[in-house]
Design an enzyme around this catalytic site. Structure first.
Site, PDB file in Angstrom:
ATOM      1  N   PRO A  19       0.779  -1.299  -0.046  1.00 57.71           N
ATOM      2  CA  PRO A  19      -0.047  -0.001   0.033  1.00 57.71           C
ATOM      3  C   PRO A  19       0.731   1.282   0.022  1.00 57.71           C
ATOM      4  O   PRO A  19       0.285   2.305  -0.074  1.00 57.71           O
ATOM      5  CB  PRO A  19      -0.740  -0.294   1.265  1.00 57.71           C
ATOM      6  N   GLY A  20       2.000   1.284   0.128  1.00 61.28           N
ATOM      7  CA  GLY A  20       3.027   2.411   0.017  1.00 61.28           C
ATOM      8  C   GLY A  20       3.785   3.114   1.155  1.00 61.28           C
ATOM      9  O   GLY A  20       4.347   4.219   1.062  1.00 61.28           O
ATOM     10  N   SER A  21       3.641   2.380   2.318  1.00 60.81           N
ATOM     11  CA  SER A  21       4.428   2.787   3.448  1.00 60.81           C
ATOM     12  C   SER A  21       5.984   2.854   3.478  1.00 60.81           C
ATOM     13  O   SER A  21       6.519   3.801   3.671  1.00 60.81           O
ATOM     14  CB  SER A  21       4.005   2.032   4.670  1.00 60.81           C
ATOM     15  N   LYS A  22       6.643   1.610   2.449  1.00 54.73           N
ATOM     16  CA  LYS A  22       7.857   1.859   2.282  1.00 54.73           C
ATOM     17  C   LYS A  22       8.223   2.653   1.102  1.00 54.73           C
ATOM     18  O   LYS A  22       9.197   3.353   1.459  1.00 54.73           O
ATOM     19  CB  LYS A  22       8.279   0.305   1.963  1.00 54.73           C
ATOM     20  N   ASP A  68       2.797  -1.496  -8.889  1.00 56.85           N
ATOM     21  CA  ASP A  68       2.024  -2.744  -8.322  1.00 56.85           C
ATOM     22  C   ASP A  68       1.339  -3.404  -9.287  1.00 56.85           C
ATOM     23  O   ASP A  68       0.903  -2.749 -10.345  1.00 56.85           O
ATOM     24  CB  ASP A  68       1.038  -2.367  -7.001  1.00 56.85           C
ATOM     25  N   ASP A  85       3.252  -6.169 -13.871  1.00 54.05           N
ATOM     26  CA  ASP A  85       3.740  -7.508 -13.102  1.00 54.05           C
ATOM     27  C   ASP A  85       5.011  -7.293 -12.821  1.00 54.05           C
ATOM     28  O   ASP A  85       5.907  -7.185 -14.034  1.00 54.05           O
ATOM     29  CB  ASP A  85       3.314  -8.857 -14.311  1.00 54.05           C
ATOM     30  N   ASP A 121       9.983  -6.303  -2.053  1.00 52.83           N
ATOM     31  CA  ASP A 121       8.997  -6.741  -1.101  1.00 52.83           C
ATOM     32  C   ASP A 121       8.026  -7.416  -1.419  1.00 52.83           C
ATOM     33  O   ASP A 121       7.051  -7.004  -1.874  1.00 52.83           O
ATOM     34  CB  ASP A 121       8.567  -5.442  -0.150  1.00 52.83           C
ATOM     35  N   CYS A 131       7.347 -10.909   4.619  1.00 45.92           N
ATOM     36  CA  CYS A 131       6.654 -11.007   6.126  1.00 45.92           C
ATOM     37  C   CYS A 131       6.586 -12.540   6.331  1.00 45.92           C
ATOM     38  O   CYS A 131       5.656 -12.987   6.926  1.00 45.92           O
ATOM     39  CB  CYS A 131       5.580 -10.264   6.363  1.00 45.92           C
TER      40      CYS A 131
END
Length: 912
Positions: A184-187, A250, A277, A306, A359
């Protein structure tokens, strides 16, 4: 990192919302449903990780106990360093003292604590459950602070371990950075802040140089927060403005728009959002000054991969994983992860760095992927694992695994590929146990990667510092390489392509006899079977979708066997090129097809070339093209003249988003590199979703002398230092700013200007239209809560002023600076309610104009909120309101960029 499909509150624009869903067909309330509590047990999960992780016996109990506890809440202060420190100070001085006095259920509440290893203590965590913070009255002020600062982008709610990968990338100003799986864009927000680090101070230096001003005390105070990046030498190429680039990508179109929402708050002209992709990310053309006739392609300094994963490191917050975890989740994603990492290494400059992270705790998705990618990319001579043990010294971690076992779908454990092959020989069909491939196992003795220092990888477990689980590896590219193709998997000994047919569930590779246009045939070992694809799609928190079966054979050659060549990479995996004006896909012809053409086919092709290109439905949602305006465009010249913009500000980076290439509603601004990429890759099938900062918005003006283009709040940090003194108002008093924040459309006609204190005479004499309000707190009466410099858009009409900020920005500033929750007052409505019937006609008419402006502002906000959608770009908002003398304020539902925190003399970009 594994990502799931997030739900959406309410029923959307066309739905009836969440409340109606709780009603039955007769209009009554349905009985509340209760769901059984998930038991935090899974025998296979516990068996596998007790076996493979190698934790000491006394540590295993702590490991599982931590995974069964709820995850602490965590957040990070965002924006420029100086601004982030200022907001953090509020937490420490205003809210933590209050929290330390709170008791809940007879127990003293633990206040937020700084994450010990995060630089400048800008990351914090709190063990108090979210529902307590939200609903327990003593937390009301703290909760309001969190919500307010999050809404304007000064705080990011982000899991602690998720903050690690960007910190290991060593991003410096001027670098080109790619985040392959960014939503979603935090990094990505962390990376963008790094690209702009020190920019404000650098631009202040440049502006002082060409203006001849001395260093002011307040500037020196702000510069004290900066580091080496603040020196002009750190990024000198564009008058101190950041020259770096972040491309956030993304594979999911809707999630790419989530990225836009997250990153637009940082108001960066150095960012592009794409929708591809990651396994076949297309090459991007850039200028080649040395040989303009020869195409050149972008190589990145830093890449973050990630990747989508099974996500079992998130057991603490995704408790359904306890019942849903199966070994097949990780097995089905392994090859996709390898392909993403290989593609990342191909697009990297020699000397550059890729950070790979998940993760997940499963070595199939971690060390196995790293080893397989390095082997395919030429071994340790081409790519090496960086030892990061000296970085983030207060972060507790475990070394990567060198040996591990694999659990298949039936919970059998395998130690090596040789063991699998031996078993396969004894089976009737000769097929390896489901989904197992050789690259999942540790490198074998004698191979190029046998001595790979996998212990340099970094594993973070939940019990070490009360976090989630995470895996991070930093890779250094030593030289260019040509990637090896994936090895072929063993096929069934029987029924294999019998009678020219492919095995069940497989699509034959050779049956067509030719390649699809622009895409080479699959040359990989793995074709996902139906059940593999299903498992990959349902893997916990997977970020990108597994390729549909119909497209499984069309995988980017560059990610699966061939290196990207500098003189012309193979452009595979991208959609058909589109016509630069219409976006209509153009047909492409492969060399093989040309060789097979008959004379008749060639004649048909010639006839087709002479005929207009037929319109074909574009794949995926339509995106407006990016069209740049020439510097001598009439609108650009008019804007520069009205605002007296310095010639040092570049005028060749303005663009619009429509096929005609003419300013209609908004004008955007980009960095030079973003402009070059958008221009040179137009019509090449690159799916650009967003780029640039909205700099000007069209607005009806009261006369021909007033510029019809007002400065947008998100563009103000970039432009304000270059605006001439004729269009600048300087505010120094704290109380004057409060009046402008609380009151919308305060009256300045007659003697009303006297209420505006030190800016009263200035706004009385100022020509109509948009101007820059520079907030420069006085040094003599410095207030810690009122110490930052800001530049805000201000509109003057015949009768009133209006600070052109969204309502949430006004409220956040009131709370931050004044600790004030006063409701905003619309003075236009108030004057309407209190209007006297005996007013002179001329004065009444003049007031009606400002009242109409206030009404238009409310209508515009309501329309924007109703029509709000992730794809909101130019043209998606409400129609312009025709007003004779005042603009409708910026719609509040759209995040128009954050408050422009900047030094008064600087034209700097602010991420506040």
């Amino acid at each position: 990192m594994g990502r799931g499909k997030s739900g959406h509150r309410g029923g959307g624009r066309g739905g009836r919302g969440g409340r109606d869903r709780d009603r039955d067909s007769r209009g009554g309330h349905r009985p509340y449903q209760t769901f059984p509590e998930v038991r935090k047990e899974n025998s296979r999960l516990e068996q596998y990780y007790n076996t493979v992780l190698g934790l000491p016996e006394d540590e295993k109990a702590d490991f599982w106990a931590a995974l069964r506890r709820d995850l602490p809440n965590s957040f990070r202060f965002c924006g420029s360093k100086g601004h982030a420190l200022a907001v953090k100070r509020l937490l420490q001085t205003r809210y933590i003292p209050e929290i330390t006095r709170i008791t809940h259920e007879g127990v003293a509440v633990e206040p937020p604590q700084p994450v010990p290893w995060y630089p400048d203590s800008l990351a914090w965590s709190m063990t108090t459950p979210k529902n307590v913070v939200r609903k327990f009255p003593p937390f009301a002020a703290f909760q309001k602070f969190l919500v307010s600062e999050t809404s304007v982008g000064n705080i990011s709610r982000q899991e602690v371990v998720s903050m690690i990968p960007p910190l290991l990338m060593d991003v410096r100003p001027g670098m080109t950075v790619l985040d392959l799986c960014a939503a979603p864009g935090s990094k990505a927000a962390q990376l963008l802040e790094m690209i702009h680090r020190g920019e404000e101070a650098r631009i202040r230096q440049v502006i002082r140089t060409f203006s001849g001003d001395d260093v002011r005390t307040e500037d020196a105070h702000e510069d004290a927060h900066e580091d080496e990046a603040a020196k002009l030498e750190a990024d000198p190429g564009d008058d101190g403005r950041a020259t770096g680039l972040l491309i956030a990508n993304d594979a999911d179109y809707k999630r790419s728009h989530m990225l836009i929402h997250q990153l637009k708050r940082l108001s960066s002209p150095n960012m592009i959002v794409t929708n591809h992709d990651a396994t076949m990310y297309p090459p991007l053309r850039i200028p080649n000054p040395e040989n303009p006739s020869k195409p050149s392609y972008l190589k990145f300094d830093r890449i973050l991969a990630d990747v989508p994963c099974s996500g079992d490191g998130t057991l603490r917050k995704n408790i359904n994983l306890w019942k849903d975890w199966t070994p097949g989740n990780a097995l089905g994603l392994h090859l996709t992860q390898v392909r993403i990492l290989v593609r990342a290494l191909q697009m990297l400059k020699p000397g550059g760095r890729v950070v790979y992270s998940t993760c997940s705790m499963n070595p199939v998705e971690n060390e196995a992927v790293v080893a397989a990618a390095i082997e395919r990319c030429g071994g340790p001579e081409k790519v090496e694992i960086i030892d990061c043990s000296d970085q983030l010294p207060l972060l507790k971690r475990k070394p990567g695994l060198r040996k591990w076992q694999i659990m298949d779908k039936s919970a059998r454990l395998w130690s090596s590929w040789a063991e699998v092959e031996e078993y396969t020989k004894s089976t009737e069909d000769g097929i390896a146990p489901g989904r197992l491939v050789s690259s999942m196992f540790p490198p074998v003795a004698g191979s190029d990667c046998a001595d790979l220092p996998l212990e340099r990888c970094m594993r973070v477990y939940a019990h070490q510092q009360d976090t989630g689980g995470f895996f991070i590896t930093a890779l250094h590219k030593k030289a260019e390489f040509k990637a090896k193709p994936e090895e072929n998997r063993k096929q069934p000994a029987k029924n294999a392509r019998a009678n020219g047919q492919a095995p069940a569930g497989k699509r034959p590779l050779e049956e067509d006899g030719k390649e699809e246009a622009g895409v080479k045939k699959l040359r990989l070992s793995e074709e996902p079977t139906t059940d593999e694809s299903a498992a990959a799609e349902t893997a916990t928190e997977a970020n990108t979708e597994v390729e549909p079966k119909a497209e499984a054979d069309a995988v980017a050659t560059s990610a699966n066997g061939e290196a990207v060549e500098e003189d012309g990479p193979v452009e595979t995996g991208a959609p058909q090129p589109t016509d630069s004006n219409s976006g209509t896909p153009q047909t492409a012809t492969t060399p093989a097809a040309v060789a097979d053409n008959t004379e008749q086919q060639q004649e048909e092709q010639q006839q087709q070339q002479q005929q207009p290109e037929p319109r074909r439905k574009q794949e995926g949602p339509y995106e407006e093209p990016f069209k740049f305006l020439p510097p001598d465009h009439e609108v650009i010249k008019n804007v520069a003249e009205f605002y007296k913009i310095s010639p040092r500000f570049p005028s060749d980076r303005y663009m619009v988003r429509n096929a005609l290439g003419e300013p209609a509603k908004a004008i955007y601004y980009t960095s030079a590199l973003v402009r070059d990429i958008l221009v040179l890759n137009e019509g090449r099938g690159v799916k650009f979703v967003h780029g640039g900062v909205k700099m000007y918005v069209k607005q009806d003006a009261p006369s021909a002398d007033v510029c019809r283009w007002r400065i947008q709040s998100e563009g103000m940090p970039i432009l304000h230092g270059y605006v001439g003194a004729e269009r600048v108002v300087v505010l120094r008093k704290k109380e004057t700013l409060r009046k402008l924040l609380v009151e919308m459309f305060p009256k300045i006609a007659g003697d009303g200007w006297r209420r505006m204190d030190e800016i009263g005479e200035r706004v009385r004499d100022l020509a109509l239209g948009c101007c820059v309000l520079r907030v420069e707190p006085g040094v003599e009466d410095r207030d810690e809560d009122f110490s930052e410099h800001m530049a805000l858009p201000l509109w003057k009409s015949f009768q009133s002023l209006n600070l052109m900020l969204p309502k949430e920005d006004r409220s956040a500033m009131l709370l931050r600076i004044y600790n004030d929750t006063t409701p905003l007052i619309n003075m236009g409505i108030q004057r309407d309610n209190n209007a006297s019937a005996g007013l002179p006609a001329e004065e009444k008419d003049a007031e009606m104009k400002d009242e109409a402006a206030a009404a238009a502002a409310r209508e515009g906000q309501a329309a924007e909120e109703e029509a709000a959608a992730p794809a909101a770009e130019e043209g998606d908002g409400p129609a312009d309101v025709e007003l004779p003398d005042a603009p409708a304020p910026a719609p509040e539902a759209e995040a128009e960029g954050e408050v422009a925190v900047a030094a008064a003399a600087g034209g700097e970009e602010s991420t506040a």
